[in-house]
Design an enzyme around this catalytic site. Structure first.
Site, PDB file in Angstrom:
ATOM      1  N   SER A 105     -12.971  26.071 -27.729  1.00 56.56           N
ATOM      2  CA  SER A 105     -13.114  24.511 -28.468  1.00 56.56           C
ATOM      3  C   SER A 105     -12.047  24.572 -29.223  1.00 56.56           C
ATOM      4  O   SER A 105     -11.596  25.482 -30.010  1.00 56.56           O
ATOM      5  CB  SER A 105     -14.744  24.853 -29.217  1.00 56.56           C
ATOM      6  N   ASN A 153      -1.499  -1.888  13.477  1.00 57.99           N
ATOM      7  CA  ASN A 153      -3.210  -1.601  13.696  1.00 57.99           C
ATOM      8  C   ASN A 153      -3.537  -0.208  14.547  1.00 57.99           C
ATOM      9  O   ASN A 153      -4.354   0.482  14.027  1.00 57.99           O
ATOM     10  CB  ASN A 153      -3.873  -2.907  14.276  1.00 57.99           C
ATOM     11  N   THR A 169     -38.934  26.668 -10.760  1.00 61.13           N
ATOM     12  CA  THR A 169     -39.043  25.392 -10.123  1.00 61.13           C
ATOM     13  C   THR A 169     -39.449  24.516 -11.359  1.00 61.13           C
ATOM     14  O   THR A 169     -39.876  24.937 -12.377  1.00 61.13           O
ATOM     15  CB  THR A 169     -40.414  25.017  -9.357  1.00 61.13           C
ATOM     16  N   HIS A 170     -39.017  23.163 -11.467  1.00 62.18           N
ATOM     17  CA  HIS A 170     -39.121  22.397 -12.461  1.00 62.18           C
ATOM     18  C   HIS A 170     -38.219  22.871 -13.868  1.00 62.18           C
ATOM     19  O   HIS A 170     -38.443  22.820 -15.052  1.00 62.18           O
ATOM     20  CB  HIS A 170     -40.522  22.099 -13.035  1.00 62.18           C
ATOM     21  N   ASN A 216     -16.809  28.017 -23.265  1.00 61.08           N
ATOM     22  CA  ASN A 216     -17.350  26.924 -22.457  1.00 61.08           C
ATOM     23  C   ASN A 216     -17.022  26.936 -20.967  1.00 61.08           C
ATOM     24  O   ASN A 216     -15.944  27.421 -20.524  1.00 61.08           O
ATOM     25  CB  ASN A 216     -16.855  25.591 -22.986  1.00 61.08           C
ATOM     26  N   TYR A 242      -9.130  -5.149  13.402  1.00 59.99           N
ATOM     27  CA  TYR A 242      -8.534  -5.115  12.336  1.00 59.99           C
ATOM     28  C   TYR A 242      -8.582  -6.102  11.017  1.00 59.99           C
ATOM     29  O   TYR A 242      -8.527  -7.391  11.491  1.00 59.99           O
ATOM     30  CB  TYR A 242      -7.050  -4.655  12.461  1.00 59.99           C
ATOM     31  N   SER A 250       0.570  -1.240  -0.063  1.00 64.11           N
ATOM     32  CA  SER A 250       0.079   0.046  -0.148  1.00 64.11           C
ATOM     33  C   SER A 250       0.800   1.273  -0.035  1.00 64.11           C
ATOM     34  O   SER A 250       0.451   2.368   0.078  1.00 64.11           O
ATOM     35  CB  SER A 250      -1.045   0.137   1.276  1.00 64.11           C
ATOM     36  N   LYS A 288     -16.585  29.549 -29.697  1.00 61.95           N
ATOM     37  CA  LYS A 288     -17.149  29.096 -28.191  1.00 61.95           C
ATOM     38  C   LYS A 288     -16.303  29.383 -26.837  1.00 61.95           C
ATOM     39  O   LYS A 288     -15.345  29.598 -26.977  1.00 61.95           O
ATOM     40  CB  LYS A 288     -16.894  27.316 -28.298  1.00 61.95           C
ATOM     41  N   GLN A 319      -7.301  -1.501   4.806  1.00 62.50           N
ATOM     42  CA  GLN A 319      -6.427  -0.699   4.025  1.00 62.50           C
ATOM     43  C   GLN A 319      -6.738  -0.004   2.826  1.00 62.50           C
ATOM     44  O   GLN A 319      -6.179   1.022   2.332  1.00 62.50           O
ATOM     45  CB  GLN A 319      -5.415  -1.933   3.685  1.00 62.50           C
ATOM     46  N   LYS A 369      -7.742   4.361   2.537  1.00 64.45           N
ATOM     47  CA  LYS A 369      -7.218   5.685   2.461  1.00 64.45           C
ATOM     48  C   LYS A 369      -7.087   6.293   1.071  1.00 64.45           C
ATOM     49  O   LYS A 369      -7.470   7.256   1.026  1.00 64.45           O
ATOM     50  CB  LYS A 369      -5.646   5.222   2.749  1.00 64.45           C
ATOM     51  N   GLU A 407     -19.034  22.833 -15.255  1.00 63.80           N
ATOM     52  CA  GLU A 407     -19.205  21.362 -15.619  1.00 63.80           C
ATOM     53  C   GLU A 407     -18.542  20.256 -14.685  1.00 63.80           C
ATOM     54  O   GLU A 407     -19.099  19.246 -14.389  1.00 63.80           O
ATOM     55  CB  GLU A 407     -18.861  20.966 -17.213  1.00 63.80           C
TER      56      GLU A 407
HETATM   57  N1  ARG Z   1      -0.970  -0.908   5.427  1.00 64.60           N
HETATM   58  C1  ARG Z   1      -1.774  -1.375   6.496  1.00 64.60           C
HETATM   59  C2  ARG Z   1      -3.134  -0.666   6.492  1.00 64.60           C
HETATM   60  O1  ARG Z   1      -3.335   0.378   5.834  1.00 64.60           O
HETATM   61  C3  ARG Z   1      -1.438  -1.116   7.968  1.00 64.60           C
HETATM   62  C4  ARG Z   1      -1.802  -1.856   9.067  1.00 64.60           C
HETATM   63  C5  ARG Z   1      -1.209  -3.343   8.781  1.00 64.60           C
HETATM   64  N2  ARG Z   1      -1.586  -3.957  10.053  1.00 64.60           N
HETATM   65  C6  ARG Z   1      -1.758  -5.445   9.914  1.00 64.60           C
HETATM   66  N3  ARG Z   1      -2.131  -6.149  10.646  1.00 64.60           N
HETATM   67  N4  ARG Z   1      -1.341  -6.039   8.703  1.00 64.60           N
HETATM   68  O2  ARG Z   1      -4.099  -0.893   7.073  1.00 64.60           O
END
Ligand code: ARG
Length: 453
Positions: free
Chosen positions: A272, A105, A150-151, A280, A312, A18, A278, A317, A320, A285
């Site tokens: 354009s 975790n 309205t509408h 735009n 966990y 990750s 144009k 993961q 994010k 948009e």
């Molecule tokens: N990269 C992991 C995440 O974003 C970190 C936590 C990993 N924990 C584990 N027990 N493997 O969740």
């Protein structure tokens, strides 16, 4: 030693890694590692010398990351492991103690809480900037009439200030949602360990104070499995982007030749590649088009969290990417909306011509009859008949004769024609929150006061 006798499959490693997403958490990871190791030393869990070695290494790691010269390795799975690895390289055996009484975790939950808190506060400020811009534009166009719809059919005239203030109130609520998300992220998960608490006499309150948290998550299981603060931030982003999509859509309509109510500055328009004439409204948009993506991130994180057993799970993961993209997207949209609106101009003539369409006085005629004793449902029918007479003979309402009016109701007299003064339809909307100028002026003051809070 490793528990495993076989190496990991490279395809699994690619799926599992990750780092490319979570590397942006590094400032928070460095900060929490400092606070955690300082607490470990204060509690006598590691020595002061170890703490000093860890902090010196963290200073160097921070420089390397800030200057883009951190030596990432192909086998760094995430930012937490990369930083710990590097600290150990730089600090020697002391570096191996940084993860005492800590699990990834509670570590990742803490980094994300810090990120969410910072960005929720920042986005609340950006929302406020846009709200203030809209308020200023409203102030400058206090008594510019246009039709309210309205509408998407002309309904009743309003002032542009009143219309723009509707967006200001949406943004006031958005700011509140971001502040709420910031408060939800303001409790420290760290110290929960993997899920059950840790085998050391740690001081979580000290770490919380060090990192500026208002408190500590009371339950270690909740601490590592909770992502409500991320959902709250995404919820704030989703509602905001839906608001911006409506604003964007109206700008697209208003800048069209058909409406002609508004003109964007060249700096906020595109041409354009084919049609030389144009101009735009791409920015409007895109405010419209970006919203479903942000709302999608909210739905996706709900999907990740749905029915997820405690505590966990690696599914987490996936939180994010949704949070980061939503934050990046609404942040640029807020700045763009601000730039576009603060440089746009409005066309008073076109708006007022549209607002003088007499059919939009129909409700006012109905209310005129109500004030002379006719029940509203009856007067609605009377005026519908009058509008029909006018439409069928291709005339404005004001060109109907008094006899024609009286053909529909005996209650009509000469004073009905006063209604067709455009400002009369606007200034008669005296109810609290209505479009009459004294009400709009009060509203402007009220909005200014709320924004200062
Ligand atoms: N990269 C992991 C995440 O974003 C970190 C936590 C990993 N924990 C584990 N027990 N493997 O969740």
């Amino acid at each position: 030693m490793s528990r495993f006798s076989q190496p990991q499959d490279p395809l699994f490693q690619a799926l599992d890694r990750s780092l490319d997403v979570d590397r942006r958490l590094w400032p928070y990871d460095v900060a929490q590692s400092r606070a955690h190791s300082a607490m470990l030393a204060a509690q006598g869990i590691i020595s002061d010398a170890d703490k000093t070695a860890i902090h010196t290494a963290l200073d160097e790691v921070e420089q390397e990351l800030a200057q883009g010269r951190f030596p990432f390795r192909a086998d760094d799975v995430d930012i937490h492991m990369a930083i710990e690895r590097r600290v150990t390289e730089l600090a020697g055996p002391a570096g191996g103690k940084i993860h005492t009484g800590r699990s990834r975790n509670d570590q990742v939950a803490t980094d994300l809480a810090l990120y969410v808190r910072d960005h929720a506060v920042r986005l609340a400020d950006q929302v406020e900037v846009l709200a203030r811009t809209l308020l200023d534009v409203a102030q400058r166009h206090l008594d510019w009439a246009l039709p309210g719809y309205t509408h998407l059919q002309r309904a009743q005239p309003v002032y542009l200030s009143h219309h723009l203030l509707a967006y200001v109130w949406m943004l006031v609520r958005d700011r509140e949602r971001f502040r709420f998300a910031a408060r939800q992220a303001d409790v420290l998960p760290l110290g929960a360990g993997a899920l059950a608490g840790v085998n050391f006499d740690t001081d979580r309150t000290l770490v919380a104070r060090d990192l500026g948290f208002a408190g500590v998550v009371p339950n270690s299981i909740d601490a590592v499995s909770n992502r409500d603060f991320a959902l709250d931030l995404l919820q704030a982003c989703a509602v905001l982007s839906t608001h911006l999509s409506r604003l964007g859509a109206e700008i697209v309509l208003w800048t069209s030749s058909e409406f002609g109510f508004m003109e964007l500055s060249d700096a906020w328009s595109s041409g354009s590649s084919l049609m030389p004439q144009k101009k735009n409204p791409d920015c409007g948009e895109l405010l419209r088009g970006k919203a479903p993506r942000v709302v999608g991130h909210l739905a996706a994180l709900h999907g990740v969290m749905h029915a997820l057993p405690l505590t966990y799970n690696k599914d987490l993961q996936e939180d994010k990417e949704h949070v980061f993209d939503a934050v990046d997207t609404v942040s640029v949209c807020l700045d763009a909306a601000n730039g576009m609106l603060s440089t746009a101009s409005f066309r008073r003539q076109a708006m007022s011509a549209a607002a003088s369409d007499e059919n939009i006085a129909a409700t006012d005629i109905a209310d005129w009859l109500v004030k002379r004793g006719l029940p509203f449902r009856d007067s609605h029918g009377v005026v519908a008949g009058i509008v029909r007479t006018a439409v069928e003979s291709d005339r404005n309402l004001s060109s109907l004769t008094l006899e024609e009016f009286r053909g529909h109701s005996e209650l009509f007299d000469e004073s009905i024609y006063e209604i067709f003064q455009q400002s009369a339809w606007l200034e008669s909307k005296v109810s609290l929150g209505g479009t009459a100028l004294p009400r709009v002026s009060e509203q402007l003051q009220q909005a200014r006061a709320v924004l200062d809070l």
